[in-house]
Design an enzyme around this catalytic site. Structure first.
Site, PDB file in Angstrom:
ATOM      1  N   HIS A  23       0.826  -1.208   0.000  1.00  0.00           N
ATOM      2  CA  HIS A  23       0.000   0.000   0.000  1.00  0.00           C
ATOM      3  C   HIS A  23       0.862   1.260   0.000  1.00  0.00           C
ATOM      4  O   HIS A  23       0.509   2.270  -0.617  1.00  0.00           O
ATOM      5  CB  HIS A  23      -0.908   0.019   1.231  1.00  0.00           C
ATOM      6  CG  HIS A  23      -1.834  -1.141   1.326  1.00  0.00           C
ATOM      7  ND1 HIS A  23      -1.703  -2.110   2.272  1.00  0.00           N
ATOM      8  CD2 HIS A  23      -2.902  -1.507   0.570  1.00  0.00           C
ATOM      9  CE1 HIS A  23      -2.651  -3.013   2.117  1.00  0.00           C
ATOM     10  NE2 HIS A  23      -3.385  -2.680   1.086  1.00  0.00           N
ATOM     11  N   GLY A  52      -8.975  -4.161   1.430  1.00  0.00           N
ATOM     12  CA  GLY A  52      -9.003  -2.979   0.579  1.00  0.00           C
ATOM     13  C   GLY A  52      -8.738  -3.373  -0.859  1.00  0.00           C
ATOM     14  O   GLY A  52      -8.551  -4.546  -1.180  1.00  0.00           O
ATOM     15  N   GLU A  53      -8.679  -2.398  -1.735  1.00  0.00           N
ATOM     16  CA  GLU A  53      -8.634  -2.677  -3.171  1.00  0.00           C
ATOM     17  C   GLU A  53      -7.459  -3.539  -3.609  1.00  0.00           C
ATOM     18  O   GLU A  53      -7.571  -4.315  -4.558  1.00  0.00           O
ATOM     19  CB  GLU A  53      -8.614  -1.367  -3.962  1.00  0.00           C
ATOM     20  CG  GLU A  53      -7.380  -0.524  -3.727  1.00  0.00           C
ATOM     21  CD  GLU A  53      -7.345   0.693  -4.641  1.00  0.00           C
ATOM     22  OE1 GLU A  53      -7.539   0.522  -5.858  1.00  0.00           O
ATOM     23  OE2 GLU A  53      -7.116   1.801  -4.127  1.00  0.00           O
ATOM     24  N   PHE A  54      -6.320  -3.452  -2.922  1.00  0.00           N
ATOM     25  CA  PHE A  54      -5.152  -4.196  -3.383  1.00  0.00           C
ATOM     26  C   PHE A  54      -5.291  -5.690  -3.130  1.00  0.00           C
ATOM     27  O   PHE A  54      -4.680  -6.500  -3.821  1.00  0.00           O
ATOM     28  CB  PHE A  54      -3.876  -3.633  -2.761  1.00  0.00           C
ATOM     29  CG  PHE A  54      -3.593  -2.236  -3.218  1.00  0.00           C
ATOM     30  CD1 PHE A  54      -3.276  -1.980  -4.548  1.00  0.00           C
ATOM     31  CD2 PHE A  54      -3.697  -1.168  -2.348  1.00  0.00           C
ATOM     32  CE1 PHE A  54      -3.051  -0.689  -4.989  1.00  0.00           C
ATOM     33  CE2 PHE A  54      -3.478   0.131  -2.775  1.00  0.00           C
ATOM     34  CZ  PHE A  54      -3.155   0.373  -4.103  1.00  0.00           C
TER      35      PHE A  54
END
Length: 339
Positions: A66, A115-117
């Site tokens: 991140h 989360g998006e990752f």
């Protein structure tokens, strides 16, 4: 303008592995450095890099992948040290869910991610196992992965061995089931990365804040190192002090999490160069970093000797796996010693 007042944003609500930050405050180590630290908890863990990058918060905690992606997106953040080194990270699931060690068993499953990752990582893995992102259902869970698995909201989800995996194991025990039925498909193995360093938890700071407050950054890390040394030398006493300050830590579940986190804590706080190279390349593979990207980390503000890097990181990971299995069975506080 330099300051001794620093805002520090955790990557989640207070958790067992945040203990060095809280101990530095509890034991007066920040005060000894003439620092006034406000420790904050995010309402959304995905906001940390944006808040630090925007300058609304001075410093914080975030995982390596991140941190890299944040800078690539134009957020001026830099890692100034390591908190938790290479915790095993993967897709957590329960025996009997229809999921096996074969990645293709995830077809049609509901996979939770923080989360998006997390979704980007799973999407990328599908390419290597004859699948596409349409072959599974992605469910954003925040930090509720274990809870949602137990409730049946998702079939599996991305978590780390010393937190979500422990939550699943302890829930199984409470149900009179075998804790070994909590399984994990490790992402580093699936992606053939050779390390779990993409999920190393880092101390990060806003670049402008670093430039204007270099001495405060050094003092902050000095206090954190002192707290880390105390915790590693006296884990039971340190845990009791943390629990007195944060009563939510005073549960058997959180104690077990802390025991499992204990071997992952970075003693030196140093950013590991080899890990950054690996995750930088992984980020390019995930298409979240440009080809010419330079990793955003520094060890400049650590004022003690840098340790030698491990000769064989993959062997070290194998030994850590055995070590963590022993910790799961026996509990206690023991560090992995590499010859």
């Amino acid at each position: 303008m330099s300051t001794n007042k620093i805002t520090f944003l955790l990557n989640w609500e207070a958790a067992p592995y945040h203990i060095p930050v809280y101990l530095a405050n509890i034991k007066g180590y920040f005060k000894d450095e003439n620092l006034d630290i406000a420790i904050l908890e995010p309402s959304n863990p995905s906001d940390v890099t944006e808040l630090v990058g925007s300058g609304k918060v001075d410093m914080g905690l975030k995982a390596m992948v991140h941190t890299l992606a944040a800078k690539a997106r134009g957020l001026p953040v830099t890692s100034i040290g390591s908190l938790l080194d290479e915790p095993f990270t993967g897709i957590c699931y329960l025996e009997g869910s229809g999921i096996t060690s074969d990645f293709q068993s995830l077809k049609g499953k509901r996979i939770g991610y923080v989360g998006e990752f997390g979704k980007i990582q799973v999407d990328e893995l599908t390419k290597h196992y004859g699948m596409t992102p349409d072959d599974y259902v992605a469910v954003r869970c925040g930090m509720n992965v274990a809870k949602y698995i137990l409730e049946g909201t998702i079939d599996c989800g991305i978590g780390i061995e010393c937190i979500q995996q422990v939550e699943l194991e302890e829930a199984l025990k409470e149900q009179g089931k075998d804790s070994n039925d909590a399984k994990m498909l490790r992402i580093d193995k699936l992606a053939e990365l050779g390390c779990c360093c993409f999920c190393t938890i880092l101390y990060i700071a806003n670049d402008k804040f670093i430039a204007e407050n270099s001495q405060a950054v050094k003092k902050f890390l000095k206090a954190i190192k002192r707290a880390t040394d105390y915790m590693l030398a006296h884990p039971r006493e340190a845990w009791a002090e943390y629990g007195n300050f944060k009563p939510t830590m005073q549960t058997d579940l959180n104690t077990k999490k802390f025991q499992r986190c204990y071997a992952y804590f970075s003693e030196s706080l140093y950013n590991v160069h080899r890990d950054w190279r690996k995750v930088n390349n992984y980020g390019k593979r995930l298409d979240i970093l440009p080809e010419n990207y330079v990793p955003n980390y520094t060890n400049e503000y650590l004022s003690w000797p840098e340790p030698k890097e491990v000769d064989d990181p993959e062997k070290a990971q194998d030994l850590m796996l055995k070590h963590q299995e022993e910790c799961k069975t026996c509990g206690g506080y023991k560090r992995l010693v590499l010859a």
